[in-house]
Design an enzyme around this catalytic site. Sequence first.
Site, PDB file in Angstrom:
ATOM      1  N   TRP A  55       0.828  -1.219   0.000  1.00  0.00           N
ATOM      2  CA  TRP A  55       0.000   0.000   0.000  1.00  0.00           C
ATOM      3  C   TRP A  55       0.857   1.262   0.000  1.00  0.00           C
ATOM      4  O   TRP A  55       0.341   2.365  -0.074  1.00  0.00           O
ATOM      5  CB  TRP A  55      -0.986   0.009   1.170  1.00  0.00           C
ATOM      6  N   ARG A  56       2.182   1.097   0.107  1.00  0.00           N
ATOM      7  CA  ARG A  56       3.052   2.273  -0.027  1.00  0.00           C
ATOM      8  C   ARG A  56       3.475   2.473  -1.477  1.00  0.00           C
ATOM      9  O   ARG A  56       4.190   3.412  -1.787  1.00  0.00           O
ATOM     10  CB  ARG A  56       4.287   2.124   0.872  1.00  0.00           C
ATOM     11  N   GLU A  67      -6.273   0.695   4.702  1.00  0.00           N
ATOM     12  CA  GLU A  67      -6.518   1.279   6.024  1.00  0.00           C
ATOM     13  C   GLU A  67      -7.603   0.522   6.781  1.00  0.00           C
ATOM     14  O   GLU A  67      -7.495   0.324   7.985  1.00  0.00           O
ATOM     15  CB  GLU A  67      -6.883   2.767   5.896  1.00  0.00           C
ATOM     16  N   GLN A  87      -6.765  -2.897  13.516  1.00  0.00           N
ATOM     17  CA  GLN A  87      -6.774  -4.078  14.402  1.00  0.00           C
ATOM     18  C   GLN A  87      -6.141  -5.339  13.818  1.00  0.00           C
ATOM     19  O   GLN A  87      -6.341  -6.417  14.343  1.00  0.00           O
ATOM     20  CB  GLN A  87      -8.209  -4.410  14.842  1.00  0.00           C
ATOM     21  N   THR A  88      -5.417  -5.227  12.713  1.00  0.00           N
ATOM     22  CA  THR A  88      -4.752  -6.420  12.166  1.00  0.00           C
ATOM     23  C   THR A  88      -3.297  -6.097  11.826  1.00  0.00           C
ATOM     24  O   THR A  88      -2.997  -5.014  11.309  1.00  0.00           O
ATOM     25  CB  THR A  88      -5.488  -6.920  10.897  1.00  0.00           C
ATOM     26  N   TYR A 126     -12.950  -9.371  12.594  1.00  0.00           N
ATOM     27  CA  TYR A 126     -13.631  -8.069  12.729  1.00  0.00           C
ATOM     28  C   TYR A 126     -14.453  -7.759  11.460  1.00  0.00           C
ATOM     29  O   TYR A 126     -14.187  -6.802  10.735  1.00  0.00           O
ATOM     30  CB  TYR A 126     -12.640  -6.938  13.012  1.00  0.00           C
ATOM     31  N   TYR A 138      -8.843   9.221  12.292  1.00  0.00           N
ATOM     32  CA  TYR A 138      -7.548   8.732  11.824  1.00  0.00           C
ATOM     33  C   TYR A 138      -7.631   8.293  10.353  1.00  0.00           C
ATOM     34  O   TYR A 138      -6.808   8.695   9.524  1.00  0.00           O
ATOM     35  CB  TYR A 138      -7.032   7.559  12.691  1.00  0.00           C
ATOM     36  N   ASP A 198      -2.788   7.709  14.770  1.00  0.00           N
ATOM     37  CA  ASP A 198      -3.254   6.420  15.296  1.00  0.00           C
ATOM     38  C   ASP A 198      -2.508   6.154  16.613  1.00  0.00           C
ATOM     39  O   ASP A 198      -1.815   7.041  17.120  1.00  0.00           O
ATOM     40  CB  ASP A 198      -3.037   5.298  14.256  1.00  0.00           C
ATOM     41  N   CYS A 217       9.883   3.212  18.340  1.00  0.00           N
ATOM     42  CA  CYS A 217       9.262   3.751  19.564  1.00  0.00           C
ATOM     43  C   CYS A 217       8.008   2.918  19.846  1.00  0.00           C
ATOM     44  O   CYS A 217       6.889   3.391  19.738  1.00  0.00           O
ATOM     45  CB  CYS A 217       8.915   5.223  19.342  1.00  0.00           C
ATOM     46  N   CYS A 224      15.417   3.995  22.316  1.00  0.00           N
ATOM     47  CA  CYS A 224      15.984   5.349  22.170  1.00  0.00           C
ATOM     48  C   CYS A 224      17.423   5.319  21.659  1.00  0.00           C
ATOM     49  O   CYS A 224      17.829   6.209  20.912  1.00  0.00           O
ATOM     50  CB  CYS A 224      15.919   6.091  23.495  1.00  0.00           C
TER      51      CYS A 224
HETATM   52  S1  SF4 Z   1      14.035   8.846  21.359  1.00  0.00           S
HETATM   53 FE1  SF4 Z   1      12.985   7.165  22.414  1.00  0.00          FE
HETATM   54  S2  SF4 Z   1      11.076   8.005  23.237  1.00  0.00           S
HETATM   55 FE2  SF4 Z   1      11.874   9.441  21.684  1.00  0.00          FE
HETATM   56  S3  SF4 Z   1      10.827   8.902  19.780  1.00  0.00           S
HETATM   57 FE3  SF4 Z   1      12.775   7.789  19.822  1.00  0.00          FE
HETATM   58  S4  SF4 Z   1      12.343   5.786  20.767  1.00  0.00           S
HETATM   59 FE4  SF4 Z   1      10.600   7.155  21.203  1.00  0.00          FE
END
Ligand code: SF4
Length: 234
Positions: free
Chosen positions: A37-38, A50, A55-56, A95, A133, A151, A205, A212
């Site tokens: 889909w990209r 979408e 939920q999948t 669903y 969304y 989302d 994230c 991080c």
């Molecule tokens: S630095 Fe850490 S908390 Fe900040 S967006 Fe990146 S993974 Fe998320």
Amino acid sequence: MPPKSTPERAAGPLESAADFRRRLLRWFRRHGRDLPWRRTRDPYHVLVSEFMLQQTQVARVEAYYLRFLEQYPSIGALAAAPPAGVRESWEGLGYYRRAHHLHSLAQEVMRSHGGVIPSDPDLLVRLPGVGRYTAGAVASFAYEIATPAVDTNVARVLRRAFHPRLPRSGAQRRLWETGALLVPRRGASAWSFNQAIMELGALICTARVAHCSRCPVRPACKTGQTGNRKPSPP
Ligand code: SF4
């Protein structure tokens, strides 16, 4: 009255919204996954993906998405299909309400929009099964409208990056405002930005762990900068 807080004001020079955006887009160009889909900007294809992705998991959706489009190659073909056939095509994704809504949406688009999926999020959100969304996703992914698509993945990234202490009440409104400030108006595309921030939430994230130490936006992220090992909840 205090000035309205923006990511730029809240962040400081190195952690500006522009810096966040630049880092994010650079990372996405190199590391974004090649998903079916990209490869399309067709509004109908975007809409189908979408609905399926609600939920999948991505890996599960890939096969269904291509098969569904083979069976119903246009919104007109989907609108004309019998409900039982659409439900059968959805079998395995679960669903089923989504399939029902998608079918109703196709009929509504044929009836009220001349077969053209609207680009305006305010019109999209009135269609069956389309929330805020999904409206933002279709508008930005298919039509390049500079609108956010927040989302759960995106909300988590925005919260951790810009509002780590945001109280629950009113959080959604604030996160959408921040998303709107970040979406590029010119230059880089709304498509790229919204895809990129979703991808960051899906791969780096994540709800379970904020990686991080290998995150491309860390210098522009409040949580990443403080070295907080316990980021705010998703
Ligand atoms: S630095 Fe850490 S908390 Fe900040 S967006 Fe990146 S993974 Fe998320």
